[in-house]
Design an enzyme around this catalytic site. Sequence first.
Site, PDB file in Angstrom:
ATOM      1  N   ASP A  86      65.445 -61.159  92.610  1.00  0.00           N
ATOM      2  CA  ASP A  86      66.499 -60.251  93.054  1.00  0.00           C
ATOM      3  C   ASP A  86      65.914 -58.941  93.581  1.00  0.00           C
ATOM      4  O   ASP A  86      66.652 -58.078  94.065  1.00  0.00           O
ATOM      5  CB  ASP A  86      67.521 -60.001  91.957  1.00  0.00           C
ATOM      6  CG  ASP A  86      66.909 -59.439  90.679  1.00  0.00           C
ATOM      7  OD1 ASP A  86      65.718 -59.085  90.688  1.00  0.00           O
ATOM      8  OD2 ASP A  86      67.632 -59.362  89.670  1.00  0.00           O
ATOM      9  N   SER A  87      64.597 -58.798  93.527  1.00  0.00           N
ATOM     10  CA  SER A  87      63.940 -57.679  94.199  1.00  0.00           C
ATOM     11  C   SER A  87      64.173 -57.715  95.699  1.00  0.00           C
ATOM     12  O   SER A  87      63.921 -56.724  96.393  1.00  0.00           O
ATOM     13  CB  SER A  87      62.438 -57.683  93.905  1.00  0.00           C
ATOM     14  OG  SER A  87      61.872 -58.958  94.156  1.00  0.00           O
ATOM     15  N   GLU A 111      56.996 -57.645  81.945  1.00  0.00           N
ATOM     16  CA  GLU A 111      56.923 -56.607  82.976  1.00  0.00           C
ATOM     17  C   GLU A 111      56.767 -55.234  82.355  1.00  0.00           C
ATOM     18  O   GLU A 111      57.518 -54.848  81.457  1.00  0.00           O
ATOM     19  CB  GLU A 111      58.171 -56.619  83.866  1.00  0.00           C
ATOM     20  CG  GLU A 111      58.115 -55.558  84.960  1.00  0.00           C
ATOM     21  CD  GLU A 111      59.189 -55.710  86.024  1.00  0.00           C
ATOM     22  OE1 GLU A 111      59.237 -54.875  86.945  1.00  0.00           O
ATOM     23  OE2 GLU A 111      59.980 -56.676  85.935  1.00  0.00           O
TER      24      GLU A 111
END
Length: 310
Positions: free
Chosen positions: A49-50, A188
Amino acid sequence: MLKRMSVRPKKTIPDFLHHDDKIVMVTAYDYPGAAHAERAGVDIILVGDSLGNVVLGYESTTQVTLDDIVHHAKAARRGAPNTFLVADMPFGTYHTGLKRAREAAVRLIQESGADAVKVEGATPEILEVVRVLSRNGIPVMGHVGLTPQTATSLGGLKVQGKTVEHALRILREARDVEAAGAFAVVLEAVPNKLAGLVTQRLRVPTIGIGAGPDCRGQVLVYHDLLGVYEEHKKLAKRYAELGRDATAALEAYAREVREGAFPQPDNGFLMKSDVLREVRERLEHDDERERPSEQTLEGREDAESIGKLY
């Protein structure tokens, strides 16, 4: 279209689970990006979705819709038919009940041809989604640490797990996601040593981004590693400067067009002289037929004069 090259066999989940090879994952959002990734031999392509930030110009990943992901995942699959493809489940598609989560996941798999989906977080509701999808044959990749979809509740896009309590929470979340059925977990923006501890305690592979060298695999955003934008991110390494090169190329193109240096004859196509001659002759003949006679012109002038009287 890019010419196909011989590629390694497509990796499968057993390959990721039962081999200790480092896993190479990269995001890609369209046909050329995915095709380049496959030609380079990456193991996993993530349609993340980046894409909202780097492709669609959104301010946040939360603006990305299921239609957006499906559209881009279909293009990526066409570009990389022999690479394991993971599609992000957008914000809202798995936060409002199991029924909607199942429908969204099934749509991603059916319409785009993705091999798996990815979800962020480890709340009880999300763990249940991972559990149900996994039991129904939809492979799920987990994601803990910094979760961009809910970054606001984490204090923004910041490193996670810097205190004892937060570090233990990330370890617990990773183990919970694994227990729910995830075949891999993205870590992350967590400290390197913490990522190493998590990796040691999981049976499934960890894939790091800004999480140091001890994860089983690494993932980077396509536009970050290729230097498409000027912004430098600590968690990414720039392997090229395509943004700078693209701007320079476009400036050169604009300059040559304005100066008349482009295009040159070699940038066009030739025409046989006899064909050109006949085209010109026919045009001259048509012009002659369409040219008004002197009598017609005199009549037109009389009509214009009469019109002026009134």
